[in-house]
Scaffold this active site. Structure first.
Site, short mmCIF file in Angstrom:
data_model
loop_
_atom_site.label_atom_id
_atom_site.label_comp_id
_atom_site.label_asym_id
_atom_site.label_seq_id
_atom_site.Cartn_x
_atom_site.Cartn_y
_atom_site.Cartn_z
N GLU A 107 19.31 -35.14 -2.71
CA GLU A 107 19.81 -35.45 -4.25
C GLU A 107 19.43 -34.28 -5.47
OE1 GLU A 107 17.05 -38.84 -4.89
OE2 GLU A 107 15.46 -37.56 -5.42
N ASP A 164 11.63 -35.07 -13.15
CA ASP A 164 13.08 -34.81 -13.05
C ASP A 164 13.05 -33.69 -14.44
OD1 ASP A 164 13.20 -36.51 -11.04
OD2 ASP A 164 13.90 -38.29 -12.45
#
Length: 339
Positions: free
Chosen positions: A220, A43
């Site tokens: 997402e 991430d």
């Protein structure tokens, strides 16, 4: 871009238009040269302050940091925050980690949005830390806890993780977020506090993937940029976090309005699982870096855009690894990641 420094089944994937080929695998890409402390990186988000590039990412319990002077050679730093804020235990019982950081510079301070949750749950929260600088050697360096920004509960139809901040062309401040459940959401923020302008207001929905019978809504990691008269929404489809078996990939759509609708090059709607493929897994003949996703963008000082993301390295036990690619904007106005 204002203050921002800047997963599909096989059948469904065929319906999503490709943005064009990546750079030839024989060419010396940035990713082929990147070296140093690049794993584990999950991430990631990237920023630049002065002559130093900073990558912040999920890893261990706290937000990891890495720096580079040239985007090629990377050195790991200390975790940014040494412990979870006190408010987390009550807001999200069982949460032990900080996830998915997002970095921006607003009103003289850097804003680090991050998520706290437990895997597979939507009892989650977005928190905020601020600091006047990213340089840990600067005398005024230090991250201040600004508390919770917003939360989702078991009764919510969204999941408050994967935040991304942007200032719209009209000066309004926004935070996009979301993972699975009913997809990606967009919240209007108060410019002074960095928290929702109206806590009672319903968020805008900007992307969703209609789930197959009995299956999840696998979308997402939103990231929005502003370029060429359009807002561009980047999102990750399918599944992360399974090492080299991850099926993550990255799509993009654009809209004249920040609130949508976001469409792929072929007109497919991101609210219906559409969009244009932006970053895919390595070609089968290479088959090394799998599940590329959770992308963020940096517009560098010379105007070059770079996309940062993680992918799982089959040659390193599927470890999540830092990847960075310059973006080439085609004659049709659409971005091509040169990975």
């Amino acid at each position: 871009m204002g203050a921002r420094m800047l997963r599909l089944s096989v059948g469904a994937a065929l319906a999503v238009a490709s943005s064009g080929g990546a750079q030839s695998r024989d060419a010396p890409t940035l990713n082929s040269r990147i070296t140093g402390d690049i794993s584990p990186t999950h991430d990631p988000v990237i920023a630049r302050e002065g002559d130093t590039y900073y990558v912040f990412s999920t890893g261990g319990r706290y937000i990891l940091s890495r720096t580079s002077k040239d985007l090629v050679h990377w050195t790991a730093g200390k975790p940014l925050i040494g412990e979870l804020p006190d408010w987390v235990a009550k807001a999200v019982p069982g949460a032990k980690d900080m996830w998915a950081p997002d970095i921006s510079y607003v009103n003289g301070r850097y804003r680090l949005y991050y998520a706290v949750s437990t895997f597979g749950s939507n009892r989650s929260a977005i928190g905020l830390f601020t600091s006047p600088t990213l340089d840990p050697n600067a005398p005024n360096y230090g991250w201040r806890d600004e508390g919770p920004v917003l939360m989702s509960t078991n009764d919510s139809d969204f999941n408050a993780i994967d935040p991304n901040f942007i200032v719209g062309r009209d000066g309004k401040h926004w935070l996009s977020l979301g993972s699975f459940w009913s997809g990606l959401k967009l919240f209007r923020l108060d410019p002074e506090t960095g928290k929702p302008a109206d806590p009672a207001a319903k968020p805008y929905s900007v992307a969703r993937r209609p789930a197959p019978a009995g299956g999840p809504d696998a979308v997402e990691a939103p990231f929005i940029i502003d370029r060429g008269g359009y807002y561009w929404l980047i999102a990750s489809y399918d599944y992360c976090c399974k090492g080299a078996q991850s099926t993550y990939y990255t799509v993009i759509g654009r809209s004249k309005q920040i609130t949508g609708p976001y469409l792929g090059k072929d007109g497919s709607k991101m609210m219906e699982g559409g969009g244009t493929i932006f970053i895919r897994a390595d070609l089968p003949e290479q088959d090394r870096f799998r599940g590329p996703g959770h992308a963020g963008v940096l517009r560098d000082k010379d105007g070059t855009d770079y996309v940062v993301y993680h992918a799982y390295d089959k040659t390193n036990a599927g470890a999540p690894t830092l990847r960075i690619a310059p973006i080439r904007w085609g004659a049709d106005g659409w971005p091509i990641a040169e990975y």
